[in-house]
Design an enzyme around this catalytic site. Structure first.
Site, PDB file in Angstrom:
ATOM      1  N   GLY A 235       0.838  -1.207   0.000  1.00 21.46           N
ATOM      2  CA  GLY A 235       0.000   0.000   0.000  1.00 21.46           C
ATOM      3  C   GLY A 235       0.867   1.248   0.000  1.00 21.46           C
TER       4      GLY A 235
ATOM      5  CG  HIS B 146       3.462   1.069  -5.456  1.00 22.97           C
ATOM      6  ND1 HIS B 146       3.562   2.086  -4.535  1.00 22.97           N
ATOM      7  CD2 HIS B 146       4.099   0.002  -4.905  1.00 22.97           C
ATOM      8  CE1 HIS B 146       4.215   1.647  -3.464  1.00 22.97           C
ATOM      9  NE2 HIS B 146       4.562   0.395  -3.669  1.00 22.97           N
TER      10      HIS B 146
ATOM     11  CG  MET C 266       8.651   8.272  -6.982  1.00 23.66           C
ATOM     12  SD  MET C 266       7.040   8.390  -7.723  1.00 23.66           S
ATOM     13  CE  MET C 266       7.266   9.953  -8.582  1.00 23.66           C
TER      14      MET C 266
ATOM     15  CB  SER D 251       5.717   3.677   0.810  1.00 20.37           C
ATOM     16  OG  SER D 251       5.212   3.026  -0.338  1.00 20.37           O
TER      17      SER D 251
END
Ligand code: PAF
Length: 283
Positions: A35, A41, A189, A191
């Site tokens: 997530g 992603h 990038m 999370s």
């Protein structure tokens, strides 16, 4: 309005949805995630859509790949935004088990990957990590039974570990890597980038710059060791505590000392404040 993907939270609902998706022999791609989705992603989702008729994204923050001192509790969770981004990408199914579904009472099996998992990179600093990753990814593969699975190259060693594992265990899935997606200033990038303060965020692209400078020096015929040492100095000067910066064979992850030993991959991991960042490029 894009269609919201089907959301499965139990194995029974996953299996039902999986067999519907697989009708008429449609092939299936899986993009495993924890997530907190970002454009990296989504680039994997787009690759998956090009390869397969149906795309499944798993969202599961896997406790077994975090050590006790790591950020399991604070790992960013952005469910609503994730689902709306996946809907816009036309994802068919989201597999979102809870911890008890993935690791029921009495769970006692753990995969212990070797080979690339013991290359002396991430495993030196996160010895628990690849066992947790391999175990959950093997479970995701057997649960979803995808034809293809997509992993980002940012976690380069992880990509090698799951590729090897899928082959070694005959899991019948083809693992495909997706290129790193970067911010405009070069930061890969992740999370975890949301943890960075403004000042740390400003310093963070140093890792990418140091990798590029190292590659340039090596390509100009410079000595490997001094190129890596100069990069280590630049990283430390920017306020990072360096875990490693290394030149490795891009397939085997074995140490290399010349571009002729290649293809060569340069890999770095460093902490700024409490946030650990990793990055890598082709040399
Ligand atoms: O890269 C990740 O997000 C995780 O390590 C993965 C592959 C989803 C396994 O939990």
């Amino acid at each position: 309005m894009p269609n919201t993907p089907i959301i499965a939270r139990t194995l029974a609902s996953l299996h039902r949805a999986r067999s519907d998706l697989g009708k008429r022999n449609a092939n299936i791609a899986l993009v495993p995630t924890m997530g907190a989705l970002h454009d990296g992603h989504l680039s994997l989702v787009r690759l998956a859509k090009r390869r397969a008729k149906k795309v499944v994204v798993s969202i599961f923050v896997n406790p077994t790949q975090f050590a006790a001192h790591e950020d399991l509790g604070s790992y960013p969770r952005t469910w609503k935004a994730d689902i709306s981004r996946l809907a816009s990408e036309g994802v068919d199914l989201v597999w979102n088990p809870d911890v008890k579904t993935m690791y029921p009472e009495g769970f006692a099996t753990r995969i212990a990957p070797e080979g690339p998992a013991l290359a002396g990179l991430e495993d030196r600093f996160r010895p628990h990590f690849f066992g947790g990753v391999a175990t959950v990814v093997a479970k995701l593969f057997t649960q979803v039974r995808p034809d293809f699975a997509f992993f980002g190259e940012k976690d380069f060693q992880q990509l090698k570990v799951v590729t090897r594992m899928a082959r070694d265990l005959d899991l019948g899935v083809r693992v495909i890597g997706g290129a790193i997606v970067r911010e405009r200033d070069g930061l890969a990038m992740s999370s975890r980038n949301v943890y960075l303060s403004a000042e740390q965020r400003h310093a963070a692209p140093t890792l990418f710059r140091a990798l590029k400078a190292t590659s340039k020096r090596m390509r100009a015929g410079g000595d490997f060791r001094s190129a890596l040492a100069a990069a280590a100095d630049a990283i430390a000067e920017a306020g990072f505590a360096l875990d490693y910066i290394e030149a490795r064979h891009a397939e085997t992850l074995a140490p290399v000392s010349s571009l002729n030993d290649g293809p060569v991959r340069l890999l770095v991991a460093a902490k700024i404040g409490t946030t650990r960042l990793i990055d890598n490029i082709k040399a």
